[in-house]
Write a protein that holds these residues in place. Sequence first.
Motif, short mmCIF file in Angstrom:
data_model
loop_
_atom_site.label_atom_id
_atom_site.label_comp_id
_atom_site.label_asym_id
_atom_site.label_seq_id
_atom_site.Cartn_x
_atom_site.Cartn_y
_atom_site.Cartn_z
N LEU A 191 45.36 -23.50 -64.34
CA LEU A 191 44.18 -22.63 -64.27
C LEU A 191 43.28 -22.89 -65.47
N PHE A 192 43.86 -23.02 -66.64
CA PHE A 192 43.08 -23.30 -67.85
C PHE A 192 42.31 -24.61 -67.69
N TRP A 193 42.97 -25.64 -67.17
CA TRP A 193 42.29 -26.90 -66.91
C TRP A 193 41.10 -26.70 -65.96
N ALA A 194 41.30 -25.96 -64.89
CA ALA A 194 40.27 -25.78 -63.87
C ALA A 194 39.09 -24.96 -64.37
N LEU A 195 39.35 -23.99 -65.24
CA LEU A 195 38.27 -23.15 -65.75
C LEU A 195 37.26 -23.95 -66.56
N ARG A 196 37.67 -25.05 -67.11
CA ARG A 196 36.78 -25.85 -67.97
C ARG A 196 36.05 -26.90 -67.13
N GLY A 197 35.09 -26.40 -66.35
CA GLY A 197 34.26 -27.28 -65.53
C GLY A 197 34.29 -26.97 -64.05
N GLY A 198 35.26 -26.17 -63.61
CA GLY A 198 35.39 -25.85 -62.19
C GLY A 198 34.64 -24.62 -61.75
N GLY A 199 33.90 -23.98 -62.69
CA GLY A 199 33.07 -22.83 -62.33
C GLY A 199 33.86 -21.56 -62.09
N GLY A 200 33.21 -20.60 -61.44
CA GLY A 200 33.79 -19.28 -61.24
C GLY A 200 34.64 -19.15 -60.00
N ASN A 201 35.32 -20.20 -59.63
CA ASN A 201 36.06 -20.26 -58.37
C ASN A 201 37.38 -19.50 -58.38
N PHE A 202 37.95 -19.20 -59.53
CA PHE A 202 39.37 -18.89 -59.59
C PHE A 202 39.70 -17.46 -59.99
N GLY A 203 38.68 -16.65 -60.21
CA GLY A 203 38.89 -15.26 -60.58
C GLY A 203 37.75 -14.76 -61.42
N VAL A 204 37.87 -13.53 -61.90
CA VAL A 204 36.86 -12.94 -62.78
C VAL A 204 37.33 -13.13 -64.22
N VAL A 205 36.63 -13.95 -64.96
CA VAL A 205 36.96 -14.15 -66.37
C VAL A 205 36.40 -12.96 -67.15
N THR A 206 37.29 -12.23 -67.82
CA THR A 206 36.88 -11.02 -68.52
C THR A 206 36.71 -11.22 -70.02
N SER A 207 37.37 -12.24 -70.59
CA SER A 207 37.13 -12.58 -71.99
C SER A 207 37.44 -14.05 -72.21
N LEU A 208 36.81 -14.60 -73.24
CA LEU A 208 36.94 -16.02 -73.56
C LEU A 208 37.23 -16.16 -75.05
N GLU A 209 38.12 -17.10 -75.38
CA GLU A 209 38.41 -17.41 -76.77
C GLU A 209 37.94 -18.83 -77.05
N PHE A 210 37.17 -18.99 -78.12
CA PHE A 210 36.62 -20.29 -78.48
C PHE A 210 37.08 -20.73 -79.85
N GLN A 211 37.21 -22.06 -80.01
CA GLN A 211 37.31 -22.68 -81.33
C GLN A 211 35.91 -22.74 -81.94
N LEU A 212 35.77 -22.30 -83.17
CA LEU A 212 34.49 -22.31 -83.86
C LEU A 212 34.43 -23.46 -84.87
N HIS A 213 33.20 -23.80 -85.28
CA HIS A 213 32.98 -24.89 -86.22
C HIS A 213 31.96 -24.47 -87.26
N PRO A 214 32.07 -25.01 -88.47
CA PRO A 214 31.03 -24.73 -89.48
C PRO A 214 29.68 -25.29 -89.03
N VAL A 215 28.70 -24.43 -88.88
CA VAL A 215 27.35 -24.81 -88.47
C VAL A 215 26.37 -23.88 -89.16
N GLY A 216 25.32 -24.45 -89.75
CA GLY A 216 24.29 -23.63 -90.34
C GLY A 216 24.70 -23.02 -91.68
N PRO A 217 24.01 -21.98 -92.14
CA PRO A 217 22.96 -21.28 -91.38
C PRO A 217 21.67 -22.08 -91.18
N GLN A 218 21.45 -23.14 -92.01
CA GLN A 218 20.27 -23.98 -91.83
C GLN A 218 20.66 -25.29 -91.13
N VAL A 219 19.82 -25.70 -90.21
CA VAL A 219 19.98 -26.99 -89.55
C VAL A 219 18.62 -27.68 -89.54
#
Length: 470
Positions: A191-219
Amino acid sequence: MSIDTAKGVLGDATIAELEAGLRGTVVRPDDAGYDEARAVWNGSHDKHPALIVRCTGTADVIRAVEFARSQDLLVAVRGGAHSIAGFSTCDDGIVIDLSPMKGVIVDPARRRVVAQAGVTWGDLDHETQAFGLAVTGGLISSTGISGFTLGGGVGWLLRRHGLSSDNLTAAEVVTADGRVVRADPQEHPELFWALRGGGGNFGVVTSLEFQLHPVGPQVLAGLIVYPVAEARQVLTRWREQLDRMPDELTTVLNLTTAPPLPFLPPEVHGTRVVVLLGMYAGDPSAGEAAVAPLRTLGTPIADLMGPVSYTDMQSMLDPLWEAGAHNYFTSAFIEPSDAALDTVLRRHLTTPTPSSELHMHHLGGAFARVPAEATAFSQRDARVLCNVIARSPDATDFDSHVAWARDTRREIAAHGHGAMYVNFTGDAAEDKVRASYPDAVYERLVRVKDAYDPTNMFRLNQNIRPSAAA
């Protein structure tokens, strides 16, 4: 008051029972706030759902899914409600509205963020930039994080950090049978594989966890405007730079009509132009050398490339993309050959409205280094994504504008493999969805669909049909 649906009649007692199990609210067609609650960003979709359930948390989502299943209702899931293809609304069914679910928790030590599905990219950037962190987000800050991520997620950090979905580390999902599952590399990995590019086909996603990266504050970011008379030269020189650009630099060429902005000479207003937009996601001083060739693609009418805050770049285009206009998007992954560039330029000269555009997104970098089998997103070897947009302030002649976009897409797609980007496509066209995934990927997506939504309850999306519905 009873409510008619495509499947029958919902009585007062039935609706009252639904409400009793919610912390959120139910909006009915006769409620004062109904028209506001049913409206989506894309004004071309004017639907009248039987009920709108405004969820405050996962428990409300479970209740709404169970109710929809028991009453055999068509289900639309609403997050940010940009709804290019109209999937976040419907006639006669139920809208599961996640927009009240706005919780965001940032863990700066682990560089992770957990966000509920009603969060927009403007909301998320506000929280993560407090710690100098970010993840690839939408080009318009009012875009919801959920649908954007599930379809892939193309943004200004794409070449530095990949798609939004490449940075998804886990998701909470309410499935068609009302279960709550955590999908990550260890739990429900398919399911995790499918969620990354397969759209909203597999259920209602209620929360998402992301890896963050150092960006900004100026770019180092912004735009450079070139005259249409130099368009072929600009596109050719941009193409020559594609393989030379560092991963920190992501660019888009926008073939558009100049709006009446104060930094453009009055004589340019209303004329066709080519706008180079880009962001260098590293030290702004180090980015000057990378950006320098972009300043000489032609003779600039205006050069607004410079140090800005990351959040300003993320919201820079917002004033041009207000809610309520009629929008139709379609897309194709292409190879930017001479013939392809000629086709793009020729179609640019026929845009039906001043706000109709063609965008050429430079891919590669971190996006291309993700193994093809790692996610359901399958176009890792593509060099350019072309987005064709028909946009007008109202419905006047909109059908003809859509026809222009479809014809344009057909001609441009001939310079690629026929695949589209599902987030940039206004049709729920089974043939185009099928063409956008290699056979093995599509078959794997069907197996995941069979496991989590065998009756196709969640079909308002770029649909992967389960075996039983094939």
